[in-house]
Motif scaffolding. Structure first.
Motif, PDB file in Angstrom:
ATOM      1  N   LEU A  89       0.829  -1.205   0.000  1.00 15.08           N
ATOM      2  CA  LEU A  89       0.000   0.000   0.000  1.00 15.08           C
ATOM      3  C   LEU A  89       0.863   1.255   0.000  1.00 15.08           C
ATOM      4  O   LEU A  89       0.603   2.206  -0.749  1.00 15.08           O
ATOM      5  N   GLU A  90       1.914   1.266   0.808  1.00 14.92           N
ATOM      6  CA  GLU A  90       2.787   2.433   0.876  1.00 14.92           C
ATOM      7  C   GLU A  90       3.527   2.644  -0.444  1.00 14.92           C
ATOM      8  O   GLU A  90       3.705   3.789  -0.897  1.00 14.92           O
ATOM      9  N   SER A  91       3.948   1.563  -1.082  1.00 16.00           N
ATOM     10  CA  SER A  91       4.644   1.701  -2.363  1.00 16.00           C
ATOM     11  C   SER A  91       3.725   2.313  -3.414  1.00 16.00           C
ATOM     12  O   SER A  91       4.155   3.158  -4.213  1.00 16.00           O
ATOM     13  N   ALA A  92       2.458   1.906  -3.419  1.00  9.90           N
ATOM     14  CA  ALA A  92       1.496   2.494  -4.359  1.00  9.90           C
ATOM     15  C   ALA A  92       1.249   3.963  -4.033  1.00  9.90           C
ATOM     16  O   ALA A  92       1.086   4.794  -4.941  1.00  9.90           O
ATOM     17  N   CYS A  93       1.220   4.300  -2.747  1.00 14.36           N
ATOM     18  CA  CYS A  93       1.082   5.713  -2.357  1.00 14.36           C
ATOM     19  C   CYS A  93       2.282   6.520  -2.845  1.00 14.36           C
ATOM     20  O   CYS A  93       2.139   7.649  -3.329  1.00 14.36           O
ATOM     21  N   TYR A  94       3.472   5.946  -2.742  1.00 19.59           N
ATOM     22  CA  TYR A  94       4.675   6.632  -3.214  1.00 19.59           C
ATOM     23  C   TYR A  94       4.623   6.839  -4.721  1.00 19.59           C
ATOM     24  O   TYR A  94       5.075   7.871  -5.238  1.00 19.59           O
ATOM     25  N   ALA A  95       4.093   5.833  -5.445  1.00 16.04           N
ATOM     26  CA  ALA A  95       3.957   5.984  -6.898  1.00 16.04           C
ATOM     27  C   ALA A  95       3.094   7.194  -7.231  1.00 16.04           C
ATOM     28  O   ALA A  95       3.406   7.969  -8.147  1.00 16.04           O
ATOM     29  N   LEU A  96       2.004   7.356  -6.476  1.00 15.04           N
ATOM     30  CA  LEU A  96       1.126   8.506  -6.702  1.00 15.04           C
ATOM     31  C   LEU A  96       1.855   9.815  -6.407  1.00 15.04           C
ATOM     32  O   LEU A  96       1.741  10.787  -7.161  1.00 15.04           O
ATOM     33  N   LEU A  97       2.622   9.859  -5.338  1.00 14.34           N
ATOM     34  CA  LEU A  97       3.353  11.071  -4.979  1.00 14.34           C
ATOM     35  C   LEU A  97       4.405  11.422  -6.033  1.00 14.34           C
ATOM     36  O   LEU A  97       4.596  12.594  -6.371  1.00 14.34           O
ATOM     37  N   VAL A  98       5.088  10.417  -6.565  1.00 12.03           N
ATOM     38  CA  VAL A  98       6.077  10.663  -7.619  1.00 12.03           C
ATOM     39  C   VAL A  98       5.403  11.171  -8.887  1.00 12.03           C
ATOM     40  O   VAL A  98       5.925  12.059  -9.580  1.00 12.03           O
ATOM     41  N   SER A  99       4.214  10.638  -9.195  1.00  7.88           N
ATOM     42  CA  SER A  99       3.519  11.065 -10.412  1.00  7.88           C
ATOM     43  C   SER A  99       3.009  12.497 -10.321  1.00  7.88           C
ATOM     44  O   SER A  99       2.763  13.140 -11.338  1.00  7.88           O
ATOM     45  N   GLU A 100       2.873  13.010  -9.104  1.00  4.94           N
ATOM     46  CA  GLU A 100       2.315  14.339  -8.911  1.00  4.94           C
ATOM     47  C   GLU A 100       3.273  15.435  -9.369  1.00  4.94           C
ATOM     48  O   GLU A 100       2.862  16.412  -9.979  1.00  4.94           O
ATOM     49  N   HIS A 101       4.565  15.273  -9.074  1.00  3.78           N
ATOM     50  CA  HIS A 101       5.577  16.265  -9.465  1.00  3.78           C
ATOM     51  C   HIS A 101       6.861  15.535  -9.843  1.00  3.78           C
ATOM     52  O   HIS A 101       7.339  14.680  -9.077  1.00  3.78           O
ATOM     53  N   GLU A 102       7.447  15.879 -10.951  1.00  3.90           N
ATOM     54  CA  GLU A 102       8.646  15.191 -11.450  1.00  3.90           C
ATOM     55  C   GLU A 102       9.781  15.243 -10.444  1.00  3.90           C
ATOM     56  O   GLU A 102      10.541  14.276 -10.288  1.00  3.90           O
ATOM     57  N   VAL A 103       9.914  16.346  -9.746  1.00  2.54           N
ATOM     58  CA  VAL A 103      11.024  16.505  -8.795  1.00  2.54           C
ATOM     59  C   VAL A 103      10.912  15.526  -7.625  1.00  2.54           C
ATOM     60  O   VAL A 103      11.911  15.208  -6.973  1.00  2.54           O
ATOM     61  N   ASN A 104       9.708  15.033  -7.353  1.00  2.00           N
ATOM     62  CA  ASN A 104       9.535  14.101  -6.233  1.00  2.00           C
ATOM     63  C   ASN A 104      10.316  12.807  -6.435  1.00  2.00           C
ATOM     64  O   ASN A 104      10.724  12.167  -5.461  1.00  2.00           O
ATOM     65  N   ALA A 105      10.520  12.419  -7.685  1.00  3.60           N
ATOM     66  CA  ALA A 105      11.319  11.220  -7.956  1.00  3.60           C
ATOM     67  C   ALA A 105      12.740  11.406  -7.450  1.00  3.60           C
ATOM     68  O   ALA A 105      13.338  10.472  -6.885  1.00  3.60           O
ATOM     69  N   ASP A 106      13.296  12.600  -7.613  1.00  3.25           N
ATOM     70  CA  ASP A 106      14.656  12.865  -7.134  1.00  3.25           C
ATOM     71  C   ASP A 106      14.709  12.827  -5.610  1.00  3.25           C
ATOM     72  O   ASP A 106      15.696  12.353  -5.030  1.00  3.25           O
ATOM     73  N   VAL A 107      13.658  13.330  -4.959  1.00  3.44           N
ATOM     74  CA  VAL A 107      13.615  13.292  -3.495  1.00  3.44           C
ATOM     75  C   VAL A 107      13.660  11.846  -3.016  1.00  3.44           C
ATOM     76  O   VAL A 107      14.371  11.514  -2.058  1.00  3.44           O
ATOM     77  N   TRP A 108      12.926  10.984  -3.694  1.00  2.00           N
ATOM     78  CA  TRP A 108      12.909   9.566  -3.313  1.00  2.00           C
ATOM     79  C   TRP A 108      14.252   8.896  -3.607  1.00  2.00           C
ATOM     80  O   TRP A 108      14.806   8.186  -2.759  1.00  2.00           O
ATOM     81  N   LEU A 109      14.819   9.146  -4.792  1.00  5.87           N
ATOM     82  CA  LEU A 109      16.081   8.524  -5.176  1.00  5.87           C
ATOM     83  C   LEU A 109      17.245   8.980  -4.298  1.00  5.87           C
ATOM     84  O   LEU A 109      18.189   8.216  -4.041  1.00  5.87           O
ATOM     85  N   ASN A 110      17.188  10.224  -3.822  1.00  4.17           N
ATOM     86  CA  ASN A 110      18.301  10.790  -3.040  1.00  4.17           C
ATOM     87  C   ASN A 110      18.160  10.551  -1.546  1.00  4.17           C
ATOM     88  O   ASN A 110      18.943  11.102  -0.755  1.00  4.17           O
ATOM     89  N   ARG A 111      17.234   9.726  -1.148  1.00  5.77           N
ATOM     90  CA  ARG A 111      16.880   9.544   0.271  1.00  5.77           C
ATOM     91  C   ARG A 111      18.089   9.309   1.179  1.00  5.77           C
ATOM     92  O   ARG A 111      18.162   9.844   2.291  1.00  5.77           O
ATOM     93  N   ASN A 112      19.047   8.530   0.734  1.00  7.97           N
ATOM     94  CA  ASN A 112      20.149   8.122   1.606  1.00  7.97           C
ATOM     95  C   ASN A 112      21.460   8.858   1.328  1.00  7.97           C
ATOM     96  O   ASN A 112      22.526   8.425   1.782  1.00  7.97           O
ATOM     97  N   LEU A 113      21.385   9.982   0.619  1.00 10.38           N
ATOM     98  CA  LEU A 113      22.611  10.714   0.306  1.00 10.38           C
ATOM     99  C   LEU A 113      23.103  11.562   1.471  1.00 10.38           C
ATOM    100  O   LEU A 113      24.304  11.790   1.612  1.00 10.38           O
ATOM    101  N   SER A 114      22.189  12.053   2.289  1.00  7.82           N
ATOM    102  CA  SER A 114      22.576  12.901   3.423  1.00  7.82           C
ATOM    103  C   SER A 114      21.444  12.910   4.437  1.00  7.82           C
ATOM    104  O   SER A 114      20.322  12.460   4.147  1.00  7.82           O
ATOM    105  N   ILE A 115      21.709  13.437   5.614  1.00 12.41           N
ATOM    106  CA  ILE A 115      20.667  13.550   6.635  1.00 12.41           C
ATOM    107  C   ILE A 115      19.551  14.467   6.148  1.00 12.41           C
ATOM    108  O   ILE A 115      18.367  14.207   6.359  1.00 12.41           O
ATOM    109  N   GLY A 116      19.935  15.550   5.465  1.00 10.61           N
ATOM    110  CA  GLY A 116      18.928  16.467   4.933  1.00 10.61           C
ATOM    111  C   GLY A 116      18.039  15.798   3.900  1.00 10.61           C
ATOM    112  O   GLY A 116      16.820  16.004   3.882  1.00 10.61           O
ATOM    113  N   ASP A 117      18.643  14.993   3.029  1.00 11.94           N
ATOM    114  CA  ASP A 117      17.855  14.273   2.026  1.00 11.94           C
ATOM    115  C   ASP A 117      16.915  13.270   2.688  1.00 11.94           C
ATOM    116  O   ASP A 117      15.774  13.089   2.249  1.00 11.94           O
TER     117      ASP A 117
END
Length: 263
Positions: A89-117
């Motif tokens: 269910l959470e993965s499908a919710c994330y798919a919806l969030l990524v589809s909402e704005h293109e930049v959201n995909a980068d937020v998800w992909l960069n999750r483990n790059l830094s504490i801020g990310d």
């Protein structure tokens, strides 16, 4: 207090036996799961779709996690259905969030790059944020997603009483002055719990399907063929009432209101 438990080897033998029994003789509600799988393949996996690449990855992850939840139910270790269904269910919710704005995909992909990310990803990727997107599309489904997520936590995604005590019960006197209790880890072939958790998988699958469709601009399932989705929900509701043995008055996921038969 004396505690005893079966071994890993005994557990593996038990779950394999239950799964093999279900492969030979499917449980009562397995046809609902087969219909769900056919629905996913018909709507999402049989033709090209206008879906963003990372949203597609998350949608596929949601589907495969859903299959994992079904596998847990068929193994008899039914309490594990809930954490896996929650992940779907959470993965499908994330798919919806990524589809909402293109930049959201980068937020998800960069999750483990830094504490801020990490903080930015945790803030953006929540079920509640997906619900906010769903509300203008279909308020009932938004509340359904919320109800399923909360129920999954209550029934086993976290070690809460509803997920544990429903498999706990007395075994009687043990000697002269002791009383025994058991915690069932593996439920039997075509048992009530196996069928109820298959209902959990289908209800979660319906929310996942709606979220994936909402992640695809103009998907017909949310437009000219919304009745197809409504008919699927109605069929599932009838089967849930059949499992319950009586009509249900419910809000949110039906499985929370289905009760085991009295002995």
């Amino acid at each position: 207090m004396q505690m005893t438990a079966g071994t890993l080897s005994e557990y593996l033998v038990a779950t394999n036996k239950v799964a093999q029994g279900h492969a030979t003789s499917p449980p009562q509600l397995m046809h609902m799961v087969d219909e769900m799988d056919a629905f996913f393949h018909r709507e999402f996996f049989s033709k090209p779709l206008e879906i963003a690449p990372i949203a597609a990855v998350l949608a596929m992850n949601a589907y495969t996690a859903l299959l994992g939840a079904v596998r847990e139910a068929l193994s008899g270790h039914v309490v594990l259905v809930f954490p896996v269904a929650r992940a779907a269910l959470e993965s499908a919710c994330y798919a919806l969030l990524v589809s909402e704005h293109e930049v959201n995909a980068d937020v998800w992909l960069n999750r483990n790059l830094s504490i801020g990310d990490l903080k930015a990803c945790r803030k953006l990727f929540t079920v509640e944020n997906a619900i906010k997107i769903l509300k203008p599309i279909q308020p009932e489904m938004a509340e359904y997603v919320r109800g399923l997520h909360e129920a999954s936590i209550d029934y086993g995604a976290h070690p809460n009483p509803l997920g544990i005590m429903s498999h706990f019960g007395p075994t009687g006197l043990q000697g002269d002055d002791e009383f025994g209790y058991s915690l069932t880890g593996v439920q039997g072939h075509d048992s009530w719990h196996v069928n109820r958790e298959l209902l959990v998988c289908v209800e979660t699958g319906q929310a996942v399907a709606f979220l994936i469709a909402a992640s695809i601009p103009g998907h017909p399932l949310l437009n000219e063929r919304l009745k197809d989705f409504d008919d699927w929900m109605a069929t599932k509701n009838q089967m849930a009432e059949s499992l319950n043995g009586a009509a249900l008055e419910y809000t949110g996921p039906m499985y929370s209101y289905v009760r085991p038969p009295h002995p």
